[in-house]
Design an enzyme around this catalytic site. Structure first.
Site, PDB file in Angstrom:
ATOM      1  N   GLY A 186     -31.259  14.832 -32.487  1.00 37.52           N
ATOM      2  CA  GLY A 186     -31.330  15.765 -33.527  1.00 37.52           C
ATOM      3  C   GLY A 186     -29.810  17.116 -33.848  1.00 37.52           C
ATOM      4  N   GLU A 198     -17.614   9.855 -32.196  1.00 37.40           N
ATOM      5  CA  GLU A 198     -17.755   9.366 -33.527  1.00 37.40           C
ATOM      6  C   GLU A 198     -16.176   9.747 -34.115  1.00 37.40           C
ATOM      7  OE1 GLU A 198     -21.852   7.505 -34.582  1.00 37.40           O
ATOM      8  OE2 GLU A 198     -21.685   9.849 -35.311  1.00 37.40           O
ATOM      9  N   ILE A 209     -16.005  12.210 -40.299  1.00 34.09           N
ATOM     10  CA  ILE A 209     -16.527  12.153 -41.500  1.00 34.09           C
ATOM     11  C   ILE A 209     -16.148  13.283 -42.205  1.00 34.09           C
ATOM     12  CG2 ILE A 209     -17.880  10.673 -43.661  1.00 34.09           C
ATOM     13  CD1 ILE A 209     -16.756   9.110 -40.956  1.00 34.09           C
ATOM     14  N   GLU A 211     -31.263   7.002 -40.233  1.00 32.29           N
ATOM     15  CA  GLU A 211     -29.869   8.178 -40.624  1.00 32.29           C
ATOM     16  C   GLU A 211     -28.514   7.768 -40.831  1.00 32.29           C
ATOM     17  OE1 GLU A 211     -32.401  12.275 -38.447  1.00 32.29           O
ATOM     18  OE2 GLU A 211     -30.093  11.710 -37.933  1.00 32.29           O
ATOM     19  N   GLU A 216     -28.312   7.716 -36.838  1.00 34.66           N
ATOM     20  CA  GLU A 216     -29.228   7.154 -35.865  1.00 34.66           C
ATOM     21  C   GLU A 216     -30.568   6.391 -37.017  1.00 34.66           C
ATOM     22  OE1 GLU A 216     -29.257  10.692 -33.804  1.00 34.66           O
ATOM     23  OE2 GLU A 216     -30.976  11.747 -34.653  1.00 34.66           O
ATOM     24  N   ASN A 249     -34.427   7.551 -36.056  1.00 33.27           N
ATOM     25  CA  ASN A 249     -35.693   8.498 -35.341  1.00 33.27           C
ATOM     26  C   ASN A 249     -36.949   7.679 -35.629  1.00 33.27           C
ATOM     27  OD1 ASN A 249     -33.917  10.896 -37.782  1.00 33.27           O
ATOM     28  ND2 ASN A 249     -34.086  10.201 -35.119  1.00 33.27           N
ATOM     29  N   ARG A 262     -39.893   8.008 -35.197  1.00 32.36           N
ATOM     30  CA  ARG A 262     -41.165   9.334 -35.242  1.00 32.36           C
ATOM     31  C   ARG A 262     -41.358   9.715 -36.659  1.00 32.36           C
ATOM     32  NH1 ARG A 262     -37.904  13.584 -35.813  1.00 32.36           N
ATOM     33  NH2 ARG A 262     -35.995  13.443 -34.764  1.00 32.36           N
ATOM     34  N   VAL A 312     -39.809  15.722 -39.244  1.00 29.07           N
ATOM     35  CA  VAL A 312     -39.976  17.027 -40.313  1.00 29.07           C
ATOM     36  C   VAL A 312     -40.080  17.320 -41.316  1.00 29.07           C
ATOM     37  CG1 VAL A 312     -39.307  19.714 -40.163  1.00 29.07           C
ATOM     38  CG2 VAL A 312     -39.150  18.322 -37.821  1.00 29.07           C
TER      39      VAL A 312
END
Lengths: 443, 70
Positions: free
Chosen positions: A164, A200, A203, A275, A288, A290, A292, A295
């Site tokens: 997040g 990481e 980029i 994502e 990553e 998510n 769930r 938003v």
């Protein structure tokens, strides 16, 4: 199993949003709320409401035992976690299931696997989904320096249990990394209860594009296209849109396919989001997953004509996916504008009492709000108070509608980012669709 | 006597100074957490920390005095 009564373990706009779909489906709803939220719309909208503790989140919205007791007391048979709070907490998901309730989300082991960001990267690599060049788990500054030297500076340091956009930090060189390391560990511990880090490669000029997926228990996985989420401040999304105005059709196809592969690799069930970062040459990298509702899910709902909360409930009940891949059709264009209670210049929080709160309506306008006049926006919770979702037959129509709609929002008593949203709309970069994650910091 | 006040309601996340420390104007002295954001607060004037009136975890309201300098 058929769900009859849903407890919503969340607050604000998303609790209202979930209650709306439950009502349409004829399901009973239970709200849980902290002492700070007694007067909020979601508490009044639910069929029943249970106070679960004082305002700090650790004592209320993160208090698993209190929430489970509320479910037992009200005889709820399912828990919807919304986003944030306990939505990606595999321990809570497990406890919900052990209590004999349905969890409206993926299985706890899937949440845990995607919650460990290094394990998630490894799973994706194995499934043939490209990941950002990065490190393994890091607990010592010597290891961080050694691995950063291999990756090349600047590096993005993140919490292994994070996500997040919280607790991330760019280190420009060796000195910077050395200086920041222990404070980054402390912050990771404070936010996520785990002080392990990973890194990481940064980029540059990247765009943030994510893909909505849905999967049923029979192993069917589909995507519902992408959302462009590159308009951010402090690594938090501010505006999202679909389709992405900046990627080519071939990239879109590859991204959506990679997201489906990612979901299959973890035997995902329910609604989820993968994502990616997309660079200038349209190479993309897994960031990553998510596990769930996001938003920004309304953007997808508007272009695909679906109700993702309805899908979540149906999939949790064990039903097959409502649509096959070829039946998911993207129509027109949609954008979401997040309205935050914050100073539009310095992005500082602006809690307080809302004295006026008027949102527009009309063709192509949807407002998912969690507040009304006389409510107090509390310093204990996230500053997002509402989302304005604008849709139309193409991007041009959406831009025109959005500008009028944003200018007609009236929120007083607190400061909001509405002036900033209008300013973004006026930039050439946003109008042309050729923007990246640094746009807000550059205007 | 100079003071550092909370610029908004929130929870004290970190106190970056101790009593007796010399601070310069503009230096971060306290980090508040409000609405899931970290908000650093600065000393407006240079001075020596005389008293710290809050502790980590305290909830403060807009205008509350956090530190006194001399």
């Amino acid at each position: 199993m058929r769900i009859q009564k849903v407890l919503i373990a969340n607050r604000g706009e998303i609790a209202c949003r979930i209650i709306r779909t439950c009502r349409e489906k004829g399901l009973q709803t239970v709200a849980v709320y902290s002492e700070a939220d007694q007067e909020m719309p979601f508490v009044k909208m639910a069929d029943e409401a249970v106070c679960i503790g004082p305002p700090p989140v650790a004592k209320s919205y993160l208090n698993m035992e209190q929430i489970l007791q509320a479910a037992k007391k009200t005889k709820a048979d399912a828990v919807h976690p919304g986003y944030g709070f306990l939505s990606e907490n595999s321990t809570f998901a497990g406890k919900v299931l052990q209590s004999g309730l349905l969890w409206i989300g993926p299985r706890p082991e899937v949440i845990a696997r995607m919650g460990d960001k290094v394990a998630a990267r490894q799973t994706m690599e194995k499934a043939g989904v490209p990941v950002v060049p990065g490190s393994v788990r890091i607990d010592r500054v010597e290891d961080a320096l050694e691995q950063a030297a291999v990756l090349g500076y600047p590096v993005m340091v993140k919490a292994i249990a994070g996500g997040g956009g919280i607790g991330m930090h760019v280190c420009d060189d060796e000195q910077d990394l050395q200086r920041q390391f222990s404070s980054l560990r402390q912050r990771a511990k404070a936010y996520f209860g785990n002080d392990s880090l990973f890194m990481e490669k940064v980029i540059t000029d990247a765009r943030h594009v994510e893909v909505q997926i849905a999967a049923d228990e029979r192993g069917n996985v589909i995507h519902l296209f992408e959302r462009e989420c590159s308009i951010q401040r402090r690594n938090q999304k501010v505006i999202e849109e679909s389709p992405s105005p900046s990627i080519h059709e071939t990239t879109r196809k590859k991204l959506c396919e990679a997201a489906v592969r990612a979901a299959r690799a973890v035997q995902y069930t329910g609604v989820g989001t993968v994502e990616f970062l997309v660079d200038k040459s349209e190479q993309f990298y897994f960031l990553e997953m998510n596990t769930r509702l996001q938003v920004e899910h309304p953007v997808t709902e508007e272009i695909a004509g679906v109700d993702l909360v309805d899908w979540q409930i149906a999939l949790a009940e064990g039903n097959p996916l409502p649509l096959r891949q070829e039946e998911v059709i993207c129509r027109g264009h949609a954008m979401e504008f997040r309205i935050y209670a914050e100073d539009p210049e310095r992005f500082l929080p602006s809690p307080g009492k809302v004295t006026q709160c008027l949102f527009p309506d009309g063709e192509g306008i949807r407002v998912d709000s969690g507040i009304e006049e006389e409510n107090t926006v509390s310093p204990f919770y996230d500053s997002m108070i509402a989302k304005l979702i604008v849709s139309g037959c193409d991007r041009k129509e959406v831009l025109e509608r959005a500008e009028k709609a944003l200018r007609s929002c009236r929120v007083s008593g607190i400061r909001t980012n509405l002036p900033l949203l209008v300013k973004v709309l006026e930039t050439d970069a946003f109008k042309s669709g050729q923007y990246h994650t640094k746009l807000i910091s550059e205007i | 006597m100079a003071k550092v006040e909370a610029s908004m309601a929130g929870t004290v996340m970190q106190i970056l100074v101790s009593v007796g420390d010399r601070v310069e104007a503009g230096q971060d002295v306290v980090i508040l957490e409000s609405m899931k954001m970290e908000v650093p607060l600065q000393a407006e004037q240079s001075g020596t920390i005389k008293e710290i009136k809050v502790e980590v975890g305290s909830f403060v309201s807009d205008g509350d005095v956090l530190l006194e300098l001399e």
